[in-house]
Design an enzyme around this catalytic site. Structure first.
Site, mmCIF file in Angstrom:
data_model
loop_
_atom_site.group_PDB
_atom_site.id
_atom_site.type_symbol
_atom_site.label_atom_id
_atom_site.label_comp_id
_atom_site.label_asym_id
_atom_site.label_seq_id
_atom_site.Cartn_x
_atom_site.Cartn_y
_atom_site.Cartn_z
ATOM 1 N N GLN A 1 -36.730 45.485 -12.770
ATOM 2 C CA GLN A 1 -37.139 46.114 -14.030
ATOM 3 C C GLN A 1 -38.329 45.412 -14.692
ATOM 4 O O GLN A 1 -39.319 46.045 -15.054
ATOM 5 C CB GLN A 1 -35.972 46.098 -15.030
ATOM 6 C CG GLN A 1 -34.885 47.086 -14.773
ATOM 7 C CD GLN A 1 -33.978 47.216 -15.978
ATOM 8 O OE1 GLN A 1 -34.318 47.888 -16.956
ATOM 9 N NE2 GLN A 1 -32.840 46.553 -15.936
ATOM 10 N N ILE B 1 -38.172 32.953 -2.078
ATOM 11 C CA ILE B 1 -38.234 31.823 -3.005
ATOM 12 C C ILE B 1 -37.085 30.845 -2.813
ATOM 13 O O ILE B 1 -37.089 29.763 -3.398
ATOM 14 C CB ILE B 1 -38.306 32.289 -4.478
ATOM 15 C CG1 ILE B 1 -37.067 33.103 -4.865
ATOM 16 C CG2 ILE B 1 -39.590 33.051 -4.741
ATOM 17 C CD1 ILE B 1 -36.996 33.430 -6.349
ATOM 18 N N ALA C 1 -33.834 37.278 -9.468
ATOM 19 C CA ALA C 1 -32.531 36.724 -9.855
ATOM 20 C C ALA C 1 -31.415 37.490 -9.168
ATOM 21 O O ALA C 1 -31.592 38.636 -8.733
ATOM 22 C CB ALA C 1 -32.334 36.802 -11.366
ATOM 23 N N THR D 1 -30.806 34.369 -19.487
ATOM 24 C CA THR D 1 -29.910 35.399 -20.014
ATOM 25 C C THR D 1 -29.063 34.937 -21.191
ATOM 26 O O THR D 1 -28.779 33.736 -21.341
ATOM 27 C CB THR D 1 -28.961 35.867 -18.878
ATOM 28 O OG1 THR D 1 -28.002 36.802 -19.373
ATOM 29 C CG2 THR D 1 -28.204 34.677 -18.289
ATOM 30 N N TYR E 1 -22.164 34.240 -12.921
ATOM 31 C CA TYR E 1 -23.553 34.625 -13.184
ATOM 32 C C TYR E 1 -24.157 33.764 -14.286
ATOM 33 O O TYR E 1 -25.230 33.164 -14.124
ATOM 34 C CB TYR E 1 -23.614 36.102 -13.576
ATOM 35 C CG TYR E 1 -24.945 36.526 -14.157
ATOM 36 C CD1 TYR E 1 -26.088 36.592 -13.365
ATOM 37 C CD2 TYR E 1 -25.061 36.850 -15.518
ATOM 38 C CE1 TYR E 1 -27.315 36.969 -13.910
ATOM 39 C CE2 TYR E 1 -26.278 37.229 -16.054
ATOM 40 C CZ TYR E 1 -27.397 37.286 -15.248
ATOM 41 O OH TYR E 1 -28.601 37.651 -15.795
ATOM 42 N N LYS F 1 -27.186 30.903 -13.941
ATOM 43 C CA LYS F 1 -28.429 31.019 -14.705
ATOM 44 C C LYS F 1 -28.660 29.781 -15.572
ATOM 45 O O LYS F 1 -29.785 29.293 -15.696
ATOM 46 C CB LYS F 1 -28.405 32.283 -15.573
ATOM 47 C CG LYS F 1 -28.438 33.583 -14.790
ATOM 48 C CD LYS F 1 -29.739 33.773 -14.018
ATOM 49 C CE LYS F 1 -30.903 34.107 -14.926
ATOM 50 N NZ LYS F 1 -32.159 34.355 -14.155
#
Length: 287
Positions: free
Chosen positions: A12, A39, A62, A103, A127, A131
């Site tokens: 996005q 990556i 991600a 996030t 998650y 992060k």
């Protein structure tokens, strides 16, 4: 001309950056996704930077499958921690500015006032944990790293809540949506503009910009009220009813409250931020 590497360019935010790229004539963009640049491989990243003159990297890549991550911890940490560390190290070696996207899920949601960058992070999901570890590793490895935490990202691109609600409202007569989770929707195009405006300032007025920042649109809402706004703006006849989170159980626990305080990013980079409803109108016009 500044050369900017965009990783995860098919997501996005990557597509939002492509949409506005022409408005930033001083920047040249190099868009990559996994097929062009792995990556998670330090060697691949190092070779890529050695072959190209990269002045900045915007890491949009991600692992974002929040519920799936609960059973896929290894891959979540590989993408959200190890890959980020690779980028931070290589950016430092090549004196390139890293902008890494994180996030609101780094917070547990127990607060009832907007979270600042210095509030304790205590994620409740794999998650969120992956992060948080990624952003900390990036800053530890390269203190110039700019980490931008965002929330409830949506756009005319990819799969997201706004697009899905719009589709379901055309297919169904009734929808149930949780109302006991509060946060702020973020239009990916607004986030993309904020990132490029921040990079402009980094280069026009050199200084110490490294650290964590928060960005979302202005205002606060629930997923239910977000859905109601989509219904109103699209003229859908579907009815929308509020339900509690326990009526819609998910493998990963979501923060009940994840509104972000954006004063730091506004003050540092001179940003003006639109209210989420204004941006939602713009996005829906483009669908």
């Amino acid at each position: 001309m500044k050369n900017i590497l965009v990783t995860g360019a098919n997501g996005q935010l990557g597509q939002a950056l492509k949409k506005i790229a022409a408005d930033y004539s001083g920047f040249s963009f190099v868009y990559t996704d996994f097929n062009e640049l792995d990556i998670t491989s330090e060697e691949a990243v190092s070779n890529f930077f050695s072959q190209q003159e990269i002045h900045a990297c915007i890491n949009c890549a991600a692992y974002t499958a929040v519920d799936k991550a609960e059973n896929d911890e290894e891959l979540a940490f590989k993408l959200n921690f190890e890959a980020v560390l690779n980028l931070a190290n290589i950016c430092q070696q090549h004196k390139a500015q890293l902008v890494h996207i994180s996030t609101d899920y780094v917070f547990d949601g127990k607060q009832n006032v907007p979270y600042t960058e210095t509030d304790d992070a205590s994620p409740t999901s794999i998650y969120g944990s992956s992060k948080l570890r990624g952003e900390a590793a990036a800053i530890d490895a390269n203190t110039d790293t700019i980490v931008i935490r965002t929330s409830w990202l949506y756009s005319e691109f990819g799969v997201n809540f706004a697009k899905r609600m719009r589709e379901l409202m055309q297919e169904k007569e009734h929808l149930n949506v949780v109302f006991d989770q509060a946060g702020t929707p973020t239009y990916a195009v607004d986030l993309a503009k904020a990132i490029l405006n921040a990079l402009t300032k980094v280069w026009d007025a050199p200084g110490n910009y490294g650290g964590v920042y928060h960005f979302s649109n202005e205002g606060v809402t629930s997923w239910y009220d977000f859905a109601v706004a989509i219904r109103e703006l699209t003229g859908a006849s579907c009815t929308v009813a509020p339900i509690t989170s326990d009526k819609y159980p998910t493998p990963a626990k979501r923060p009940a409250y994840s509104v972000l305080n954006k004063q730091k990013i506004k003050d540092t980079f001179g940003l003006q931020i639109l209210h989420w409803r204004e941006s939602l109108k713009e996005c829906l016009k483009n669908l």
